[in-house]
Each structure stands twice: as C-alpha cells, then as structure tokens.
Write a protein that holds these residues in place. Sequence first.
Motif, PDB file in Angstrom:
ATOM      1  N   ARG A 190      34.973  37.527  33.786  1.00 42.18           N
ATOM      2  CA  ARG A 190      35.916  37.528  34.900  1.00 42.18           C
ATOM      3  C   ARG A 190      36.393  38.950  35.203  1.00 42.18           C
ATOM      4  NH1 ARG A 190      41.243  37.692  34.611  1.00 42.18           N
ATOM      5  NH2 ARG A 190      42.515  36.892  36.299  1.00 42.18           N
ATOM      6  N   GLU A 191      36.748  39.701  34.168  1.00 43.71           N
ATOM      7  CA  GLU A 191      37.211  41.076  34.362  1.00 43.71           C
ATOM      8  C   GLU A 191      36.099  41.950  34.949  1.00 43.71           C
ATOM      9  OE1 GLU A 191      40.361  42.203  34.153  1.00 43.71           O
ATOM     10  OE2 GLU A 191      40.756  40.071  33.835  1.00 43.71           O
ATOM     11  N   ARG A 233      33.576  40.900  36.790  1.00 42.74           N
ATOM     12  CA  ARG A 233      33.392  40.466  38.181  1.00 42.74           C
ATOM     13  C   ARG A 233      34.489  41.040  39.089  1.00 42.74           C
ATOM     14  NH1 ARG A 233      30.402  39.281  42.456  1.00 42.74           N
ATOM     15  NH2 ARG A 233      31.397  37.790  43.815  1.00 42.74           N
ATOM     16  N   LEU A 234      35.728  40.995  38.626  1.00 45.52           N
ATOM     17  CA  LEU A 234      36.834  41.539  39.425  1.00 45.52           C
ATOM     18  C   LEU A 234      36.692  43.045  39.628  1.00 45.52           C
ATOM     19  CD1 LEU A 234      39.990  39.590  38.227  1.00 45.52           C
ATOM     20  CD2 LEU A 234      39.136  39.781  40.568  1.00 45.52           C
ATOM     21  N   ASN A 285      37.794  31.173  35.851  1.00 45.69           N
ATOM     22  CA  ASN A 285      39.151  30.776  35.442  1.00 45.69           C
ATOM     23  C   ASN A 285      39.188  29.317  35.006  1.00 45.69           C
ATOM     24  OD1 ASN A 285      40.254  33.278  35.948  1.00 45.69           O
ATOM     25  ND2 ASN A 285      41.018  32.736  37.975  1.00 45.69           N
ATOM     26  N   GLU A 304      41.083  38.067  43.299  1.00 42.29           N
ATOM     27  CA  GLU A 304      41.171  37.117  42.193  1.00 42.29           C
ATOM     28  C   GLU A 304      41.428  35.694  42.692  1.00 42.29           C
ATOM     29  OE1 GLU A 304      43.331  37.136  37.838  1.00 42.29           O
ATOM     30  OE2 GLU A 304      44.363  38.081  39.524  1.00 42.29           O
ATOM     31  N   ASP A 322      37.847  34.764  45.377  1.00 39.56           N
ATOM     32  CA  ASP A 322      36.426  34.805  45.016  1.00 39.56           C
ATOM     33  C   ASP A 322      36.038  33.555  44.235  1.00 39.56           C
ATOM     34  OD1 ASP A 322      33.848  36.434  44.756  1.00 39.56           O
ATOM     35  OD2 ASP A 322      34.307  35.939  42.661  1.00 39.56           O
ATOM     36  N   VAL A 335      35.113  34.104  40.455  1.00 35.37           N
ATOM     37  CA  VAL A 335      36.289  34.352  39.613  1.00 35.37           C
ATOM     38  C   VAL A 335      37.053  33.052  39.398  1.00 35.37           C
ATOM     39  CG1 VAL A 335      38.516  35.545  39.472  1.00 35.37           C
ATOM     40  CG2 VAL A 335      36.486  36.774  40.262  1.00 35.37           C
TER      41      VAL A 335
END
Length: 170
Positions: free
Chosen positions: A80-81, A83-84, A62, A52, A55, A58
């Motif tokens: 984002r979630e 991708r993580l 954010n 987090e 990257d 990410v």
Amino acid sequence: RLCTLFSGMPALMSLLVQNEQHFHDTLNWLKGRQEWGVKVFCNDMELRSILESSDHDVLALNTQATMGSAGQVYVLRKQRERRLAELVSTRMDEVANDVLDALVSLAVEDRLRPVLSEAVTGRSETMLLNAALLIDIAVCSELYVIVDELGSRFSTEGFTIELTGPWPPY
C-alpha cells in the motif's frame, strides 16, 4: 554576464565597442517582453490523502489488510505504501508537466530553474517546478488567466501555482 568586473575604463570601453551590435540586437529582441517566474508546490500529505481514498488498488489493499494475519498485514501495508508513493510521484510529475506545457505555449523562451528545497523556499510544501518564462507584454493577460485556471483546477489536490514578476529579462 551579470556583475562583470573590469580592470579599468579602457577594458570596459573595449568590451562595449567589440560587442556593440550584439548588445543592440539583444536589447531589441527583449523590447516589449518581461520575465515571469512560475513555481508549482504540492502539499504531499493532502495529495496522498486524496489518492488514498480514491485509488481502487489502495482501497483493495486496505480491505485485505483488515482480514489478514499479522505477517500478511505487514506485507499488504508495505504494498500500500509503495503504491501510494508511486501514485503521488506520478501525479506530481503530471501536474508539473501540465502547468509547464500550458505556459510554455505563451513564452518566447523558457528556462527550467533548479527545484528548491523547503529550507530555501521557507514553505512546507514540496516544490515541483521552478521555471522562468520570457513573455511578450501583449500576452500577459493570457498568462494570468491560464495560471488562475490551472491554480483552480489543481488546488483541490493540494497543488499551488505561484506566479512572480514581472522581472527584468535576464
């Protein structure tokens, strides 16, 4: 087969006589070898935190989320979630494969065992790899060195490598 039951001594003797050469060959093949277990675990939250903060995609999501409307923020957080989750899954696969590749080169034979749940392992980390390796006793010192090196390299990301054994070859 392990724990085979026989109806009596004649049945046991018959099996031993019929398979005598196979038993001798197998025991000779196993001579000087040991079975070792290798397990790889991951602290998902630790890995996620590292990814987090490192990257670029990410980090960009954010930043964008701080400037958007409520609807945009919701969509950006979902992206984002996603991708993580993708990053964590990919990195877990990479580490498990790296460990297996490094250790299989020492093995005479290897078997992948089922990955066990947290309920079975009693650990909060996710098990990624559960393998059994048949190793010549002569290379066991190399096994320790490689496991220590891999453990040091991956521990900073939340991975733990557990070596168990030696076990009687099965």
